[in-house]
Design an enzyme around this catalytic site. Structure first.
Site, PDB file in Angstrom:
ATOM      1  N   CYS A  54      42.341  40.991  36.121  1.00 26.11           N
ATOM      2  CA  CYS A  54      41.357  41.631  35.234  1.00 26.11           C
ATOM      3  C   CYS A  54      39.965  41.644  35.861  1.00 26.11           C
ATOM      4  O   CYS A  54      39.548  42.629  36.453  1.00 26.11           O
ATOM      5  CB  CYS A  54      41.278  40.911  33.880  1.00 26.11           C
ATOM      6  N   ARG A  55      39.267  40.523  35.725  1.00 25.22           N
ATOM      7  CA  ARG A  55      37.857  40.476  36.121  1.00 25.22           C
ATOM      8  C   ARG A  55      37.629  40.622  37.615  1.00 25.22           C
ATOM      9  O   ARG A  55      36.813  41.444  38.046  1.00 25.22           O
ATOM     10  CB  ARG A  55      37.226  39.162  35.632  1.00 25.22           C
ATOM     11  N   SER A  56      38.313  39.821  38.429  1.00 22.81           N
ATOM     12  CA  SER A  56      38.010  39.860  39.864  1.00 22.81           C
ATOM     13  C   SER A  56      38.442  41.170  40.537  1.00 22.81           C
ATOM     14  O   SER A  56      37.676  41.695  41.354  1.00 22.81           O
ATOM     15  CB  SER A  56      38.572  38.634  40.585  1.00 22.81           C
TER      16      SER A  56
ATOM     17  N   ASN B 284      43.631  37.063  38.759  1.00 17.21           N
ATOM     18  CA  ASN B 284      43.363  38.154  39.699  1.00 17.21           C
ATOM     19  C   ASN B 284      43.996  39.465  39.226  1.00 17.21           C
ATOM     20  O   ASN B 284      44.476  40.260  40.015  1.00 17.21           O
ATOM     21  CB  ASN B 284      43.822  37.778  41.111  1.00 17.21           C
TER      22      ASN B 284
ATOM     23  N   ASP C  51      36.788  36.379  29.840  1.00 15.79           N
ATOM     24  CA  ASP C  51      38.109  36.875  30.223  1.00 15.79           C
ATOM     25  C   ASP C  51      38.628  37.815  29.135  1.00 15.79           C
ATOM     26  O   ASP C  51      38.872  37.394  28.010  1.00 15.79           O
ATOM     27  CB  ASP C  51      39.063  35.695  30.393  1.00 15.79           C
TER      28      ASP C  51
ATOM     29  N   CYS D 242      38.738  35.110  39.833  1.00  9.41           N
ATOM     30  CA  CYS D 242      38.962  34.836  38.415  1.00  9.41           C
ATOM     31  C   CYS D 242      40.273  34.053  38.293  1.00  9.41           C
ATOM     32  O   CYS D 242      40.743  33.489  39.272  1.00  9.41           O
ATOM     33  CB  CYS D 242      38.961  36.121  37.587  1.00  9.41           C
TER      34      CYS D 242
END
Length: 173
Positions: free
Chosen positions: A20-22, A18, A132, A15
């Site tokens: 939140c999402r990933s 690095n 995001d 993401c």
């Protein structure tokens, strides 16, 4: 004596920062693989395309929302995506199109098609990108986690058949 080595399948979630999402996808996939008894079959990591958060923990809301659903992101520290990651990981997976473009630009020419969109593994969602949630309310993190769980479940289902077929004879002693 024959020595059998189990080759692991490399999965990298990417993401922006690095945080939140990933890292959430990394924790979710790691947990799902562990619960399926397949943790040994994977090398799992995450990275970001933006260097501004390198070394930081996952965002507080990512930690909180993940913890509520049984995912531990507490040991995560953000790191920057490198071109070597595209070579190392079998499945470099982008959370959105901008990450896919960045990975394909960084990839060695022969591997430019290796990076893929993460949500392709959850076609039932009819979603292409994981939004995001950074800076948003907890609800945005929950919605992203819903998509990430669907994507990780689909990815694990896709990879399960490959797990049993990736052993090879390493040599003789």
């Amino acid at each position: 004596m024959l020595v059998w080595l189990a080759m692991t399948i490399g999965v990298l979630f990417v993401c922006t920062g690095n945080i939140c999402r990933s890292p959430t996808a990394e924790a979710v996939f790691r947990t799902m693989a562990l619960r399926a008894g397949l943790a040994h079959a994977f090398t799992i990591d995450s990275a970001g395309t933006y260097e501004g958060h390198v070394g930081q923990m996952a965002s507080p809301l990512a930690l909180q929302v993940g913890r509520r659903r049984g995912y531990d992101l507490s040991s995560h520290r953000a790191r920057l995506l490198t071109s070597a990651d595209i070579e190392k990981f079998d499945y470099p997976l982008a959370m959105d199109r901008s990450h896919l473009v960045a990975m394909r630009w960084m990839a060695p020419r022969a591997l430019s098609d290796r990076p893929q969109m993460f949500m392709k593994f959850a076609p039932q969602t009819r979603v292409i990108e994981v939004p995001d949630p950074y800076g948003g309310p907890a609800r945005a993190y929950e919605q992203s986690l819903n998509l990430i769980e669907a994507g990780c479940a689909g990815l694990l289902a896709h990879l399960k058949p490959l797990v049993g077929s990736n052993s090879e004879v390493a040599g003789k002693e």
